[in-house]
Design an enzyme around this catalytic site. Structure first.
Site, PDB file in Angstrom:
ATOM      1  CE1 TYR A 107      12.973  17.316  90.278  1.00 28.50           C
ATOM      2  CE2 TYR A 107      12.174  18.864  91.929  1.00 28.50           C
ATOM      3  CZ  TYR A 107      12.252  17.579  91.428  1.00 28.50           C
ATOM      4  OH  TYR A 107      11.608  16.557  92.079  1.00 28.50           O
ATOM      5  CE1 TYR A 146       9.807  20.116  95.352  1.00 36.89           C
ATOM      6  CE2 TYR A 146      11.667  18.596  95.343  1.00 36.89           C
ATOM      7  CZ  TYR A 146      10.384  18.931  94.935  1.00 36.89           C
ATOM      8  OH  TYR A 146       9.683  18.078  94.127  1.00 36.89           O
ATOM      9  NE  ARG A 156       6.256  15.920  97.533  1.00 37.99           N
ATOM     10  CZ  ARG A 156       6.492  14.904  96.713  1.00 37.99           C
ATOM     11  NH1 ARG A 156       6.850  15.098  95.477  1.00 37.99           N
ATOM     12  NH2 ARG A 156       6.339  13.653  97.109  1.00 37.99           N
ATOM     13  CG  HIS A 159      10.647  13.093  95.427  1.00 43.13           C
ATOM     14  ND1 HIS A 159      10.502  14.265  96.119  1.00 43.13           N
ATOM     15  CD2 HIS A 159      10.366  13.388  94.136  1.00 43.13           C
ATOM     16  CE1 HIS A 159      10.144  15.234  95.301  1.00 43.13           C
ATOM     17  NE2 HIS A 159      10.059  14.738  94.071  1.00 43.13           N
ATOM     18  CG  HIS A 161      10.097  12.519  89.779  1.00 40.90           C
ATOM     19  ND1 HIS A 161       8.741  12.669  89.977  1.00 40.90           N
ATOM     20  CD2 HIS A 161      10.670  13.607  90.347  1.00 40.90           C
ATOM     21  CE1 HIS A 161       8.516  13.806  90.631  1.00 40.90           C
ATOM     22  NE2 HIS A 161       9.661  14.389  90.865  1.00 40.90           N
TER      23      HIS A 161
END
Lengths: 239, 189
Positions: A107, A146, A156, A159, A161
């Site tokens: 991120y 990640y 995870r 995906h 959000h």
């Protein structure tokens, strides 16, 4: 005021959303209420909500590959779909906000310390409005998986959000869109916090060959369903 | 009628600021608004630790008790307060604090003929929360209206105070306790 007649948003089925207390996702342990929720009959504040849109969207906001000086690294994808309510009615002109990791699963955020490369040309942030039929489209990069520290060797699944307002306070929803056939589903307590397998599948997009852009981008379809309203309270009960 | 299954909720995760933080998020009214009121507080977890990765959203009527919304059966009404948005959004900071700048909402009619006291609807999102939790904020200087409010009346008497803001040094203070001895009352909407 007698005779005040309001629309009423139907309660979601009990297994539609994950329990706030989901021990597999460790961070829920200190952050879920332990007292029972108090029923709040829907009144004026609950059946209205912010109708945001104009002024919140800039032209490149829906295209996450065109927000920086150069193109981001990764596989270009088109993510599109419709926002409808549970009665099948489209939700028009509603704000969608998305955020995601880059192609390597990192991120663009100061507290993300996973040692995968930061992409200077990818903020991972998008916004758009649905059209009159509830349709939306983003152009972005497929996010990477990640690791995180929830459990032994925890990863995870990839995906994106999604944040949606609908048209009423009761319709507000934040969710995550997953990709089809991800091998990481089985070990992910956030995905599996949704207990009903059919409901879980509603968070998984489908590959959409018809909407790919030849020699340029793959495409995934992700439809979202918000709570539906009965038009008037009198239709619901009280007869 | 065929009923479609709703999309499940998921956590905003620890990086919610990326997609959800707006520079003007806390401004329910513009900063220059006469009589604007600051409301803020901490979000606490079950150990009493402040939560630095939560987000608080507020929704409210304007000072005349009106909404600029087509589903209000009284009709959509543009607010008399210039720039009034009704909606506020604040991520918590590193110390777990949130804040908004707003004006006090008016009284609202309720279907039973009751009158609702001035209030804000509040959603709290955060890492470790798989769905938002919903609460309401009431005003400490509205004793009579609060006593007549049908929603406050539906809450166990000993827990009602968790829904009433406190007078603070620079505005109103409203702490949100997700769990623990002081747990805030949360509602199912």
């Amino acid at each position: 005021m007698a005779g005040l007649i309001l629309p009423h948003y139907k309660a979601d089925p009990p297994d539609a959303h994950p329990p706030l207390d989901s021990p597999g996702y460790r961070s829920t342990s200190l952050r879920h209420p332990k007292q029972p929720l108090v029923a709040l009959p829907q009144r004026l504040t609950e059946i209205t909500g912010p109708l945001l849109g104009d002024g919140r969207i800039g032209e490149p906001d829906h295209d996450l590959t065109r927000q920086c000086a150069a193109e981001p690294i990764g596989q270009r994808i088109i993510v599109h779909g419709r926002v409808v309510d549970s009665t099948g009615r489209p939700v028009p002109s509603t704000l969608l906000e998305i955020w995601q990791a880059n192609a390597s699963g990192r991120y663009h955020h100061a507290i993300d310390t996973w040692p995968a490369p930061v992409d200077p040309n990818f903020t991972g942030v998008g916004r758009t409005l649905t059209d009159a039929e509830g349709r939306y489209e983003f152009v972005t990069i497929k996010p990477g998986a990640y690791p995180w520290r929830n459990h032994d060797n925890a990863w995870r699944p990839a995906h994106i959000h999604f944040s949606l307002f609908g048209r009423a306070f009761t319709q507000r929803l934040i969710t995550q869109m997953y990709f089809p056939d991800d091998p990481l589903f089985s070990q992910d307590p956030i995905f599996n916090s949704v207990r009903d397998p059919k409901a879980r599948q509603r968070m998984v997009s489908s590959y959409d060959h018809a909407r790919t852009s030849p020699e340029w981008a793959l495409a995934f379809r992700f439809d979202l369903v918000l709570r539906g309203a009965t038009p008037f309270e009198e239709d619901d009960d009280d007869d | 009628m065929t009923e479609l299954g709703v999309t499940p909720s998921q956590t905003v995760g620890p990086f919610l600021h990326l997609g959800l933080e707006w520079a003007d998020g806390p401004y329910v009214v513009p900063p220059s608004t006469a009589g604007a009121l600051r409301i803020g507080g901490f979000v606490f977890d079950g150990r009493g630790e402040p939560v630095p990765d939560a987000m608080v959203e507020t929704w409210q009527a304007d000072p005349d008790g009106r909404f600029d919304h087509p589903d209000d059966p009284r009709g959509a009404a543009k607010s008399s307060v210039s720039g009034f948005r009704g909606f506020g959004r604040s991520a918590t900071d590193r110390l777990g604090r949130w804040w908004i700048l707003t004006v006090k909402p008016g009284l609202l009619p309720a279907p039973e003929g009751a009158v609702e006291a001035p209030h804000l609807d509040i959603s709290v999102f955060g890492r470790g929360m798989l769905n938002r939790v919903v609460t309401r904020l009431y005003f400490p200087d509205e004793l009579a209206a609060n006593a007549a409010d049908p929603v406050l009346a539906s809450v166990e008497e000993g827990r009602r105070s968790s829904l009433v803001a406190a007078e603070g040094e620079d505005g109103l203070r409203f702490d949100i306790w997700l769990q623990g001895e002081h747990e805030t009352v949360f509602f199912a909407v």
